[in-house]
Scaffold this motif. Structure first.
Motif, PDB file in Angstrom:
ATOM      1  N   ASP A  36       0.856  -1.192   0.000  1.00  0.00           N
ATOM      2  CA  ASP A  36       0.000   0.000   0.000  1.00  0.00           C
ATOM      3  C   ASP A  36       0.891   1.241   0.000  1.00  0.00           C
ATOM      4  O   ASP A  36       1.245   1.746   1.075  1.00  0.00           O
ATOM      5  N   LYS A  73      -0.209  -8.503  -1.340  1.00  0.00           N
ATOM      6  CA  LYS A  73      -1.507  -7.955  -1.782  1.00  0.00           C
ATOM      7  C   LYS A  73      -1.343  -6.484  -2.163  1.00  0.00           C
ATOM      8  O   LYS A  73      -1.468  -5.606  -1.324  1.00  0.00           O
ATOM      9  N   GLN A  75      -2.411  -2.994  -3.280  1.00  0.00           N
ATOM     10  CA  GLN A  75      -3.682  -2.264  -3.252  1.00  0.00           C
ATOM     11  C   GLN A  75      -3.706  -1.351  -4.481  1.00  0.00           C
ATOM     12  O   GLN A  75      -2.959  -0.380  -4.584  1.00  0.00           O
ATOM     13  N   ASP A 107      -5.746  -6.415  -4.753  1.00  0.00           N
ATOM     14  CA  ASP A 107      -6.802  -5.789  -3.952  1.00  0.00           C
ATOM     15  C   ASP A 107      -7.385  -4.633  -4.750  1.00  0.00           C
ATOM     16  O   ASP A 107      -6.908  -3.503  -4.690  1.00  0.00           O
ATOM     17  N   LYS A 109     -11.032  -4.741  -5.233  1.00  0.00           N
ATOM     18  CA  LYS A 109     -12.433  -4.713  -4.746  1.00  0.00           C
ATOM     19  C   LYS A 109     -13.415  -4.407  -5.874  1.00  0.00           C
ATOM     20  O   LYS A 109     -14.240  -3.500  -5.785  1.00  0.00           O
ATOM     21  N   THR A 137      -9.743  -9.360  -4.960  1.00  0.00           N
ATOM     22  CA  THR A 137     -10.800  -9.019  -4.000  1.00  0.00           C
ATOM     23  C   THR A 137     -11.992  -8.467  -4.776  1.00  0.00           C
ATOM     24  O   THR A 137     -11.840  -7.671  -5.697  1.00  0.00           O
ATOM     25  N   THR A 167     -16.250  -6.660   6.600  1.00  0.00           N
ATOM     26  CA  THR A 167     -15.029  -5.881   6.422  1.00  0.00           C
ATOM     27  C   THR A 167     -14.548  -5.301   7.756  1.00  0.00           C
ATOM     28  O   THR A 167     -15.308  -5.202   8.728  1.00  0.00           O
ATOM     29  N   SER A 168     -13.290  -4.902   7.758  1.00  0.00           N
ATOM     30  CA  SER A 168     -12.652  -4.499   9.021  1.00  0.00           C
ATOM     31  C   SER A 168     -13.115  -3.140   9.517  1.00  0.00           C
ATOM     32  O   SER A 168     -12.933  -2.817  10.686  1.00  0.00           O
ATOM     33  N   VAL A 210     -13.457 -12.092   2.850  1.00  0.00           N
ATOM     34  CA  VAL A 210     -12.714 -11.091   3.609  1.00  0.00           C
ATOM     35  C   VAL A 210     -13.470 -10.881   4.912  1.00  0.00           C
ATOM     36  O   VAL A 210     -14.665 -10.551   4.903  1.00  0.00           O
ATOM     37  N   PRO A 232      -7.794  -8.723   7.125  1.00  0.00           N
ATOM     38  CA  PRO A 232      -7.077  -7.464   7.280  1.00  0.00           C
ATOM     39  C   PRO A 232      -7.429  -6.817   8.616  1.00  0.00           C
ATOM     40  O   PRO A 232      -8.383  -7.234   9.282  1.00  0.00           O
ATOM     41  N   ILE A 234      -4.859  -6.194  10.963  1.00  0.00           N
ATOM     42  CA  ILE A 234      -3.754  -6.417  11.898  1.00  0.00           C
ATOM     43  C   ILE A 234      -2.775  -5.243  11.755  1.00  0.00           C
ATOM     44  O   ILE A 234      -2.477  -4.822  10.643  1.00  0.00           O
ATOM     45  N   GLN A 237      -4.711  -0.933  12.060  1.00  0.00           N
ATOM     46  CA  GLN A 237      -6.127  -0.811  12.455  1.00  0.00           C
ATOM     47  C   GLN A 237      -6.398  -1.377  13.849  1.00  0.00           C
ATOM     48  O   GLN A 237      -7.546  -1.429  14.302  1.00  0.00           O
ATOM     49  N   VAL A 259      -1.476  -7.689   6.821  1.00  0.00           N
ATOM     50  CA  VAL A 259      -0.878  -6.495   7.423  1.00  0.00           C
ATOM     51  C   VAL A 259      -0.303  -5.640   6.302  1.00  0.00           C
ATOM     52  O   VAL A 259       0.430  -6.161   5.466  1.00  0.00           O
ATOM     53  N   SER A 260      -0.593  -4.369   6.294  1.00  0.00           N
ATOM     54  CA  SER A 260       0.069  -3.480   5.324  1.00  0.00           C
ATOM     55  C   SER A 260       0.989  -2.511   6.065  1.00  0.00           C
ATOM     56  O   SER A 260       2.183  -2.793   6.242  1.00  0.00           O
ATOM     57  N   ARG A 261       0.431  -1.396   6.572  1.00  0.00           N
ATOM     58  CA  ARG A 261       1.295  -0.384   7.187  1.00  0.00           C
ATOM     59  C   ARG A 261       2.120  -0.923   8.350  1.00  0.00           C
ATOM     60  O   ARG A 261       3.245  -0.458   8.568  1.00  0.00           O
TER      61      ARG A 261
HETATM   62  O1  LIG Z   1      -9.834  -6.332   1.052  1.00  0.00           O
HETATM   63  C1  LIG Z   1      -9.001  -5.861   1.841  1.00  0.00           C
HETATM   64  O2  LIG Z   1      -7.822  -6.168   1.768  1.00  0.00           O
HETATM   65  C2  LIG Z   1      -9.482  -5.054   2.963  1.00  0.00           C
HETATM   66  C3  LIG Z   1     -10.727  -5.382   3.459  1.00  0.00           C
HETATM   67  C4  LIG Z   1     -11.140  -4.854   4.694  1.00  0.00           C
HETATM   68  O3  LIG Z   1     -12.182  -5.218   5.231  1.00  0.00           O
HETATM   69  N1  LIG Z   1     -10.323  -3.976   5.325  1.00  0.00           N
HETATM   70  C5  LIG Z   1      -9.119  -3.589   4.820  1.00  0.00           C
HETATM   71  O4  LIG Z   1      -8.422  -2.815   5.481  1.00  0.00           O
HETATM   72  N2  LIG Z   1      -8.711  -4.067   3.596  1.00  0.00           N
HETATM   73  C6  LIG Z   1      -7.465  -3.587   2.967  1.00  0.00           C
HETATM   74  O5  LIG Z   1      -6.372  -4.016   3.761  1.00  0.00           O
HETATM   75  C7  LIG Z   1      -5.375  -3.004   3.841  1.00  0.00           C
HETATM   76  C8  LIG Z   1      -5.202  -2.615   5.289  1.00  0.00           C
HETATM   77  O6  LIG Z   1      -4.062  -1.836   5.447  1.00  0.00           O
HETATM   78  P1  LIG Z   1      -3.414  -1.544   6.879  1.00  0.00           P
HETATM   79  O7  LIG Z   1      -4.487  -0.975   7.745  1.00  0.00           O
HETATM   80  O8  LIG Z   1      -2.339  -0.559   6.569  1.00  0.00           O
HETATM   81  O9  LIG Z   1      -2.865  -2.845   7.399  1.00  0.00           O
HETATM   82  C9  LIG Z   1      -5.848  -1.864   2.959  1.00  0.00           C
HETATM   83  O10 LIG Z   1      -5.268  -2.040   1.676  1.00  0.00           O
HETATM   84  C10 LIG Z   1      -7.338  -2.054   2.878  1.00  0.00           C
HETATM   85  O11 LIG Z   1      -7.866  -1.591   1.655  1.00  0.00           O
END
Ligand SMILES: O=C(O)c1cc(=O)[nH]c(=O)n1[C@@H]1O[C@H](COP(=O)(O)O)[C@@H](O)[C@H]1O
Length: 289
Positions: A36, A73, A75, A107, A109, A137, A167-168, A210, A232, A234, A237, A259-261
């Motif tokens: 990301d 993954k 984005q 990713d 969506k 996704t 979703t998260s 997801v 997602p 972890i 968030q 996990v991204s960031r």
């Molecule tokens: O489909 C996803 O990956 C996704 C679904 C969801 O419910 N929540 C979610 O955060 N994501 C993606 O997961 C990544 C989360 O990034 P971080 O919060 O940096 O770990 C982002 O690219 C979101 O677009």
């Protein structure tokens, strides 16, 4: 064709995504790292917020992680914001990550009426397309049946889907937990469709859900869809690997925590990225067993 209870496999058919993912999870640990390239991360890495910065960022993540994590993954939005040159970087990122051994979940969506969904499927799930990925996704909120062209393309090419179920983000609940006239929630309906799609698949179906790791106890939902659960949330968030058993219960064995960031903030040093990913993977193993 079914013979004496077993499914005859066409030897020329591509190996399904679910089988490839299970093997990668067993070999490398169940972890997905998101690529990301936020403008703020490019800055923190000492890069310009331009196409060259985007390319350097993505290459660094791929070089650091593609030979050791199960799933990467990218984005798509962070690449799309640079237009066609950003998409070209995304194409190279996908190809290089796959060549180095990672499974790539795009990713993006995507979700649209069926006839348009066919074009999205052609873009991401048909071999030979410049953005061909191991999985995509997708959003089921135009109706699960509208995703049929993507299901068909994934089945034909041995790729997979991750369908947004729970979703998260907290805003998702107003749609996903809405109750239908038959008394079931929208999310439960999505999960049921996935279970139908994955019925009989071994060792794991290719049609995943997801489900955010941030959501607390999900025991009211039947997460036994015989497919992977991309989790997602972890890191940045607020969820941690230690939360996974309480959120997913028995289904935790099919969870791919994402996990991204939380990882990317340890760049641009490749060892920093690697150690962070290894740390998350170890924590997941410790929590999930
Ligand atoms: O489909 C996803 O990956 C996704 C679904 C969801 O419910 N929540 C979610 O955060 N994501 C993606 O997961 C990544 C989360 O990034 P971080 O919060 O940096 O770990 C982002 O690219 C979101 O677009």
């Amino acid at each position: 064709m079914t013979v004496q209870g077993t499914t005859e496999q066409d030897p020329s058919a591509p190996e399904p995504f679910g089988a490839r993912l299970r093997r990668a999870m067993d070999a490398r640990g169940p972890l997905c790292v998101g690529i990301d390239p936020h403008a703020s991360l490019l800055r923190d890495w000492g890069l310009n917020d331009d196409v060259a910065g985007l390319e350097r960022f993505s290459r660094t993540v791929v070089e650091a992680l593609a030979d050791r994590v199960a799933v990467l993954k990218p984005q798509s939005a962070f690449f799309e914001r640079f237009g066609s040159r950003g998409i070209a970087v995304l194409e190279r990122t996908v190809a290089e990550a796959r060549a180095a051994g990672a499974l790539v979940v795009m990713d993006a969506k995507r979700g649209d009426i069926g006839s348009t969904m066919g074009a999205y499927a052609a873009a991401f799930l048909e071999p030979g397309s410049p953005l061909f990925s191991d999985a995509l996704t997708v959003s089921p909120y135009l109706g699960f049946g509208a995703l049929e062209p993507a299901v068909a393309a994934a089945t034909a090419s041995g790729s997979g889907l991750f369908v947004l179920a729970l979703t998260s983000n907290p805003e998702g609940q107003e749609v996903q937990r809405a109750v239908r006239t038959d008394g079931t929630t929208v999310a439960a309906t999505v999960l049921r469709h996935l279970a139908d799609r994955n019925a009989g698949a071994e060792p794991l179906g290719s049609f995943g859900a997801v489900v955010g790791a941030t959501l607390g106890d999900l025991s009211v939902f039947d997460l036994a869809v015989n497919g992977p659960l991309l989790a997602p949330g972890i890191g940045a968030q607020g969820a941690t690997p230690a939360d996974l058993p309480a959120v997913f219960g028995e289904a935790v064995r099919n969870v791919v925590p994402s996990v991204s960031r939380g990882v990317l903030r340890h760049g641009p040093d490749t060892n920093g990225l690697r150690n962070s990913a290894i740390g998350f993977a170890d924590e997941v193993r410790g929590a999930v067993g």
